[in-house]
Design a protein around this motif. Structure first.
Motif, mmCIF file in Angstrom:
data_model
loop_
_atom_site.group_PDB
_atom_site.id
_atom_site.type_symbol
_atom_site.label_atom_id
_atom_site.label_comp_id
_atom_site.label_asym_id
_atom_site.label_seq_id
_atom_site.Cartn_x
_atom_site.Cartn_y
_atom_site.Cartn_z
ATOM 1 N N GLU A 187 0.829 -1.204 0.000
ATOM 2 C CA GLU A 187 0.000 0.000 0.000
ATOM 3 C C GLU A 187 0.862 1.254 0.000
ATOM 4 O O GLU A 187 0.616 2.196 -0.748
ATOM 5 C CB GLU A 187 -0.921 -0.002 1.221
ATOM 6 C CG GLU A 187 -1.846 1.210 1.274
ATOM 7 C CD GLU A 187 -2.779 1.167 2.466
ATOM 8 O OE1 GLU A 187 -3.486 2.161 2.683
ATOM 9 O OE2 GLU A 187 -2.790 0.150 3.179
ATOM 10 N N ASP A 196 -3.699 7.976 -0.720
ATOM 11 C CA ASP A 196 -4.619 6.902 -0.361
ATOM 12 C C ASP A 196 -5.993 7.078 -1.000
ATOM 13 O O ASP A 196 -6.804 6.159 -1.002
ATOM 14 C CB ASP A 196 -4.752 6.762 1.155
ATOM 15 C CG ASP A 196 -5.182 8.058 1.826
ATOM 16 O OD1 ASP A 196 -5.548 9.024 1.110
ATOM 17 O OD2 ASP A 196 -5.160 8.127 3.065
ATOM 18 N N ASP A 197 -6.242 8.262 -1.571
ATOM 19 C CA ASP A 197 -7.487 8.494 -2.300
ATOM 20 C C ASP A 197 -7.279 8.459 -3.812
ATOM 21 O O ASP A 197 -8.213 8.690 -4.583
ATOM 22 C CB ASP A 197 -8.104 9.833 -1.904
ATOM 23 C CG ASP A 197 -7.148 11.016 -2.110
ATOM 24 O OD1 ASP A 197 -6.022 10.810 -2.629
ATOM 25 O OD2 ASP A 197 -7.526 12.141 -1.743
ATOM 26 N N GLY A 198 -6.038 8.189 -4.247
ATOM 27 C CA GLY A 198 -5.747 8.109 -5.668
ATOM 28 C C GLY A 198 -5.703 9.441 -6.387
ATOM 29 O O GLY A 198 -5.662 9.477 -7.624
ATOM 30 N N LYS A 207 -3.081 11.503 -11.051
ATOM 31 C CA LYS A 207 -4.321 11.015 -10.459
ATOM 32 C C LYS A 207 -4.694 9.679 -11.101
ATOM 33 O O LYS A 207 -4.682 9.550 -12.327
ATOM 34 C CB LYS A 207 -5.443 12.034 -10.660
ATOM 35 C CG LYS A 207 -5.187 13.378 -9.997
ATOM 36 C CD LYS A 207 -6.316 14.357 -10.300
ATOM 37 C CE LYS A 207 -6.144 15.670 -9.550
ATOM 38 N NZ LYS A 207 -4.977 16.435 -10.035
ATOM 39 N N ALA A 209 -7.424 7.681 -9.434
ATOM 40 C CA ALA A 209 -8.768 7.323 -8.979
ATOM 41 C C ALA A 209 -9.770 7.406 -10.118
ATOM 42 O O ALA A 209 -9.891 8.434 -10.785
ATOM 43 C CB ALA A 209 -9.207 8.239 -7.840
ATOM 44 N N GLY A 210 -10.466 6.304 -10.351
ATOM 45 C CA GLY A 210 -11.511 6.294 -11.361
ATOM 46 C C GLY A 210 -11.042 6.044 -12.782
ATOM 47 O O GLY A 210 -11.877 5.942 -13.685
ATOM 48 N N ARG A 251 -8.092 -1.671 -7.470
ATOM 49 C CA ARG A 251 -8.271 -0.813 -6.289
ATOM 50 C C ARG A 251 -8.440 0.645 -6.699
ATOM 51 O O ARG A 251 -9.359 1.331 -6.236
ATOM 52 C CB ARG A 251 -7.071 -0.972 -5.360
ATOM 53 C CG ARG A 251 -7.100 -0.071 -4.136
ATOM 54 C CD ARG A 251 -5.998 -0.449 -3.155
ATOM 55 N NE ARG A 251 -5.980 0.447 -2.024
ATOM 56 C CZ ARG A 251 -5.161 1.493 -1.901
ATOM 57 N NH1 ARG A 251 -4.286 1.763 -2.851
ATOM 58 N NH2 ARG A 251 -5.183 2.268 -0.837
ATOM 59 N N TYR A 252 -7.564 1.148 -7.562
ATOM 60 C CA TYR A 252 -7.652 2.553 -7.960
ATOM 61 C C TYR A 252 -8.816 2.808 -8.907
ATOM 62 O O TYR A 252 -9.426 3.887 -8.875
ATOM 63 C CB TYR A 252 -6.339 3.009 -8.585
ATOM 64 C CG TYR A 252 -5.288 3.324 -7.542
ATOM 65 C CD1 TYR A 252 -5.350 4.492 -6.802
ATOM 66 C CD2 TYR A 252 -4.259 2.434 -7.274
ATOM 67 C CE1 TYR A 252 -4.410 4.778 -5.828
ATOM 68 C CE2 TYR A 252 -3.309 2.697 -6.298
ATOM 69 C CZ TYR A 252 -3.386 3.878 -5.575
ATOM 70 O OH TYR A 252 -2.461 4.151 -4.598
ATOM 71 N N MET A 255 -12.026 3.736 -7.049
ATOM 72 C CA MET A 255 -12.079 4.952 -6.236
ATOM 73 C C MET A 255 -12.897 6.043 -6.923
ATOM 74 O O MET A 255 -13.050 6.051 -8.138
ATOM 75 C CB MET A 255 -10.659 5.473 -5.976
ATOM 76 C CG MET A 255 -9.838 4.582 -5.088
ATOM 77 S SD MET A 255 -8.180 5.275 -4.806
ATOM 78 C CE MET A 255 -7.505 4.045 -3.683
ATOM 79 N N GLN A 256 -13.411 6.973 -6.123
ATOM 80 C CA GLN A 256 -14.204 8.081 -6.626
ATOM 81 C C GLN A 256 -13.327 9.028 -7.439
ATOM 82 O O GLN A 256 -12.290 9.495 -6.976
ATOM 83 C CB GLN A 256 -14.844 8.844 -5.467
ATOM 84 C CG GLN A 256 -15.697 10.029 -5.878
ATOM 85 C CD GLN A 256 -16.932 9.605 -6.657
ATOM 86 O OE1 GLN A 256 -17.507 8.556 -6.385
ATOM 87 N NE2 GLN A 256 -17.346 10.410 -7.623
#
Length: 361
Positions: A187, A196-198, A207, A209-210, A251-252, A255-256
């Motif tokens: 991690e 941790d939020d991407g 970035k 996330a999503g 995992r990523y 994410m939002q």
């Protein structure tokens, strides 16, 4: 006179051959240099760096005072440098005490930012100091320069916070090379830069996330298998098993994806919008939006799952990627040739303007 010159040259050649054959100088790392040898070599090293770093120019979009760039450099330092050099408040591994010369504890007083860049990019022969692992990625070592220029301002806790996002991350199993030893280390290997939020820790890294799972898997596989160059990503991805890379991608992707890229300090976003949405037929510039926009509720997602979202991405990374596709090293992944063809006609101004537009969306 000619015979004297030829005779002298022959004598030098014979003496040099005898020196190489009989090897009178002890090269064992267990023995110190003879008096003056180490000092002379170090003086030459410093002079060689200074002579070459003076010609280095900082790219317009690189802000060496940017905390995000320093965080990125600190994260890579933990992976590629700290084992030999130690880190702020953290001793070197005892193994390196047997090296000759021993890797020095670093300080930001000895070198300038341009010096640090040149050293990180090119390394040193016969010292164990490697050149930058991402072949051709001249943009990346600036992060090391930004971090090392303020090296003396960190203690162990502030360094761990900068590199990993938490003052206790070092003790929690921060990864060096190879497969992370446990889930916590795995991690930290990603979170240290991407958050941790991407969302990239405020510009430290791209970035994720999503982004689509297909795209993330494709890129991780490309770094691991040498199809995409990066001194940051290749050393980490190469040690991950395919199933681990797939888990990270999933995992990523889950994410939002609420992105806010901010505004690039350089670049005309209004002009970038025209280029991104319409292209420029006269200069053979294709529309970016034709591939990278059009799907999703807000229309900012790409039409294909194997294409990344760029709207809201940090402008620094958009400039680096477009420059890479234009100038190389070009990835050898599927459809990368399409991006290379699209980037070829772009000027530096075009790249900055397009990046400013997408960063602000």
């Amino acid at each position: 006179m000619r015979r004297w010159i030829l005779g002298g040259l022959a004598g030098v050649a014979v003496a040099g051959g005898a020196f190489v054959f009989f090897a009178p100088y002890n090269i064992a790392a267990s023995q110190a240099h003879l008096p003056g040898v180490g000092e002379t070599l170090h003086l030459y090293l410093r002079s060689a760096v200074k002579a070459r770093s003076s010609a280095v120019e900082v790219p317009d979009h690189v802000d060496l005072s940017d905390d995000g760039l320093a965080r990125l450099g600190a994260g890579h330092f933990a992976t590629g440098c700290a084992t030999c050099h130690g880190a702020p408040g953290i001793p070197r591994n005892p193994v390196v005490e047997g090296m000759q010369p021993m890797p020095p504890k670093l300080t930001s007083e000895d070198w300038t930012e341009k010096d640090f860049y040149w050293i990180a990019r090119h390394g040193f022969k016969y010292t164990g100091m490697p050149a930058w692992p991402g072949e051709g990625r001249d943009d990346e070592p600036w992060a090391l320069a930004a971090f090392l220029a303020r090296y003396d301002s960190y203690d162990a806790a502030s360094y761990a916070e900068t590199a990993f996002g938490a003052p206790d991350a070092w003790e929690a199993g921060a990864v060096r090379f190879g497969e992370p030893s446990n889930a916590v280390a795995q991690e930290h290997a990603c979170v240290r830069c991407h958050g941790d939020d991407g969302l990239g820790r405020d510009g430290t890294a791209p970035k994720l996330a999503g982004q689509s799972e297909e795209w993330l898997t494709l890129v991780l596989d490309a770094y691991a298998e040498g199809h995409r160059e990066s001194g940051f990503m290749e050393p980490l991805a190469a040690g991950l098993r395919p199933e681990t890379r797939a888990q990270i991608a999933a995992r990523y992707a889950g994410m939002q994806a609420t992105w806010d890229g901010g505004v690039l300090p350089v670049g005309d976003a209004a002009r970038g919008e025209v280029l991104a949405q319409q292209g420029d037929e006269h200069f053979d510039i294709a529309s970016c939006a034709s591939c990278h926009e059009g799907a999703g509720a807000d229309g900012l997602s790409p039409k294909r799952a194997d294409t990344p979202r760029i709207a809201g991405q940090d402008g620094y990374w958009l400039v680096n990627w477009l420059t890479m596709y234009r100038d190389g090293p070009q990835p050898t992944t599927p459809r990368a040739h399409l991006m290379s063809a699209a980037a070829k006609p772009l000027t530096d101004e075009d790249i900055r303007d397009i990046a400013a537009y997408y960063a602000g969306r």
